[in-house]
Motif scaffolding. Structure first.
Motif, PDB file in Angstrom:
ATOM      1  N   THR A  77     -13.647  61.883 -33.620  1.00 28.62           N
ATOM      2  CA  THR A  77     -14.825  61.486 -34.381  1.00 28.62           C
ATOM      3  C   THR A  77     -15.367  60.174 -33.839  1.00 28.62           C
ATOM      4  O   THR A  77     -14.623  59.377 -33.270  1.00 28.62           O
ATOM      5  N   PHE A  78     -16.661  59.982 -33.990  1.00 33.96           N
ATOM      6  CA  PHE A  78     -17.279  58.732 -33.575  1.00 33.96           C
ATOM      7  C   PHE A  78     -17.157  57.702 -34.693  1.00 33.96           C
ATOM      8  O   PHE A  78     -17.240  58.044 -35.873  1.00 33.96           O
ATOM      9  N   ASP A  79     -16.975  56.446 -34.322  1.00 33.11           N
ATOM     10  CA  ASP A  79     -16.890  55.366 -35.295  1.00 33.11           C
ATOM     11  C   ASP A  79     -18.310  54.986 -35.706  1.00 33.11           C
ATOM     12  O   ASP A  79     -19.017  54.291 -34.970  1.00 33.11           O
ATOM     13  N   SER A  80     -18.737  55.437 -36.881  1.00 31.34           N
ATOM     14  CA  SER A  80     -20.108  55.213 -37.331  1.00 31.34           C
ATOM     15  C   SER A  80     -20.429  53.749 -37.593  1.00 31.34           C
ATOM     16  O   SER A  80     -21.580  53.374 -37.759  1.00 31.34           O
ATOM     17  N   ARG A  81     -19.386  52.891 -37.610  1.00 29.48           N
ATOM     18  CA  ARG A  81     -19.624  51.458 -37.808  1.00 29.48           C
ATOM     19  C   ARG A  81     -20.052  50.762 -36.525  1.00 29.48           C
ATOM     20  O   ARG A  81     -20.553  49.647 -36.553  1.00 29.48           O
ATOM     21  N   ILE A  93     -22.928  53.369 -31.217  1.00 29.21           N
ATOM     22  CA  ILE A  93     -22.844  54.741 -31.715  1.00 29.21           C
ATOM     23  C   ILE A  93     -24.003  55.033 -32.671  1.00 29.21           C
ATOM     24  O   ILE A  93     -24.629  56.095 -32.621  1.00 29.21           O
ATOM     25  N   ARG A  94     -24.322  54.075 -33.526  1.00 28.83           N
ATOM     26  CA  ARG A  94     -25.400  54.273 -34.504  1.00 28.83           C
ATOM     27  C   ARG A  94     -26.758  54.443 -33.838  1.00 28.83           C
ATOM     28  O   ARG A  94     -27.648  55.091 -34.386  1.00 28.83           O
ATOM     29  N   ARG A 101     -28.290  57.949 -33.540  1.00 21.51           N
ATOM     30  CA  ARG A 101     -28.778  58.664 -34.711  1.00 21.51           C
ATOM     31  C   ARG A 101     -30.299  58.812 -34.678  1.00 21.51           C
ATOM     32  O   ARG A 101     -31.034  57.857 -34.409  1.00 21.51           O
ATOM     33  N   ARG A 148     -24.931  62.565 -28.251  1.00 22.42           N
ATOM     34  CA  ARG A 148     -23.946  61.677 -27.645  1.00 22.42           C
ATOM     35  C   ARG A 148     -23.190  62.493 -26.607  1.00 22.42           C
ATOM     36  O   ARG A 148     -22.242  63.213 -26.919  1.00 22.42           O
ATOM     37  N   TYR A 183     -17.672  54.729 -27.156  1.00 18.91           N
ATOM     38  CA  TYR A 183     -19.063  54.659 -26.702  1.00 18.91           C
ATOM     39  C   TYR A 183     -19.154  54.468 -25.191  1.00 18.91           C
ATOM     40  O   TYR A 183     -20.152  54.824 -24.571  1.00 18.91           O
TER      41      TYR A 183
END
Length: 253
Positions: free
Chosen positions: A91-95, A99-100, A103, A109, A130
Motif C-alpha cells: 500500500t502507498f503511504d497516503s501521508r 504520494i498525495r 491523487r 502511480r 515513492y
C-alpha cells in the motif's frame, strides 16, 4: 490471524519508508547491490541524486524530476515462482506529500519495479516507495505495461534468470503534476538481458492515452536517450536485437 499479519506488514512498510527517506539503505558499490547489475556496473542515466539498495532491487531517484530514475533487478526463476504463491500485498503511504500529488492527477502511480516480481512480503512492500514511481497513463500502466511485466517474469522462468532495468525517459517540454511538480515522462522503458542467451533488448513505451510500445536494441535505445541500462555488456550484445515477445492486437469484429 489476518489482522496480525496486516499489522506486521504495515510495520514493515513504515520501517522501509523510514530507511529509504533517511538514506540508511546500502550504498551502491557494496557487494549487497552489485548482483543487481550486469558485471556489477549500475546503469548510466542523466538524472540520479539518491541511490538505494533494497532487498529485492536497487533504485536511483531524481530530486529534479521527483520520481524514479531507474530500478534494477536480477530476477530469477525461484523468486518469480515464490511470488506467484504469496498473496499480493502493499500500500502507498497516503501521508507522504509526493504520494498525495498523484491523487486526481489523471496519472497512475507507475511502479518501475513491480511488486509482482518480488518473492516475499518485505520485498513487495518496498516497491511501494515513492522513489520507485513515475506518472503513467492508466491505459499504459494497466494495459501494455502490465503485459510486459508479466512477459519478463515468464522469461525469468523460461531461462532461469534475467537482468532487468526499468525507468522513465523525458523529451522536450515536460508536463508536471501536483504541488511538488512531479515530471511526467514522455516514455517508460524496460531493458532486459538474458545471461543464458547472451542477448539483450529494450521495451520502449510512449506514455500517452493511447500508448505505443516498441522493441529496440540496447544500442539504438542508448543512442536515442543517452541512457545505458547495461554498461557492463559487450557492445556486440548491445548491437544485436533480442526477439522479445510482442503484444498481439485484438481485431475488431
Amino acid at each position: 490471524m489476518q489482522n496480525i499479519l496486516n499489522k506486521t506488514l504495515r510495520n514493515i512498510f513504515l520501517l522501509t519508508a523510514v530507511l529509504g527517506l533517511t538514506g540508511c539503505a546500502n550504498a551502491y558499490g557494496q557487494s549487497q547491490c552489485d548482483h543487481f547489475f550486469v558485471d556489477g556496473k549500475p546503469p548510466v542515466v542523466t538524472n540520479s541524486d539518491q541511490k538505494l539498495c533494497l532487498k529485492g532491487y536497487a533504485l536511483a531517484y531524481s530530486d529534479q524530476t521527483r520520481g524514479n530514475s531507474y530500478a534494477a533487478e536480477y530476477l530469477i526463476k525461484d523468486q518469480v515462482e515464490k511470488g506467484k504463491l504469496i498473496r499480493r500485498y502493499g500500500t502507498f503511504d497516503s501521508r507522504d506529500p509526493i504520494i498525495r500529488d498523484y491523487r486526481n492527477s489523471g496519472y497512475d502511480r507507475g511502479h518501475m519495479t513491480p511488486s509482482g516480481d518480488m518473492g516475499d512480503y518485505e520485498s513487495q512492500v518496498q516497491t511501494f516507495q515513492y522513489q520507485n514511481l513515475v506518472p503513467q497513463t492508466r491505459r499504459l500502466n494497466s494495459g501494455k505495461w502490465n503485459w510486459i511485466e508479466n512477459q519478463v517474469r515468464q522469461i525469468a522462468i523460461q531461462y532461469g534468470s534475467v537482468y532487468v532495468v526499468t525507468g522513465p525517459y523525458f523529451q522536450g517540454t515536460t508536463k508536471t503534476i501536483g504541488q511538488h511538480h512531479i515530471w511526467v515522462p514522455y516514455a517508460t522503458w524496460k531493458a532486459i538481458y538474458i545471461p543464458k542467451l547472451q542477448k539483450a533488448g529494450v521495451y520502449f513505451c510512449i506514455n500517452e492515452a493511447e500508448p505505443v510500445c516498441y522493441v529496440q536494441t540496447v544500442s539504438f535505445f542508448t543512442q536515442r536517450t543517452k541512457i545505458d541500462p547495461f554498461p557492463g555488456l559487450d557492445q556486440a550484445i548491445k548491437d544485436t536485437k533480442l526477439a522479445l515477445p510482442k503484444m498481439k492486437h485484438k481485431k475488431n469484429k
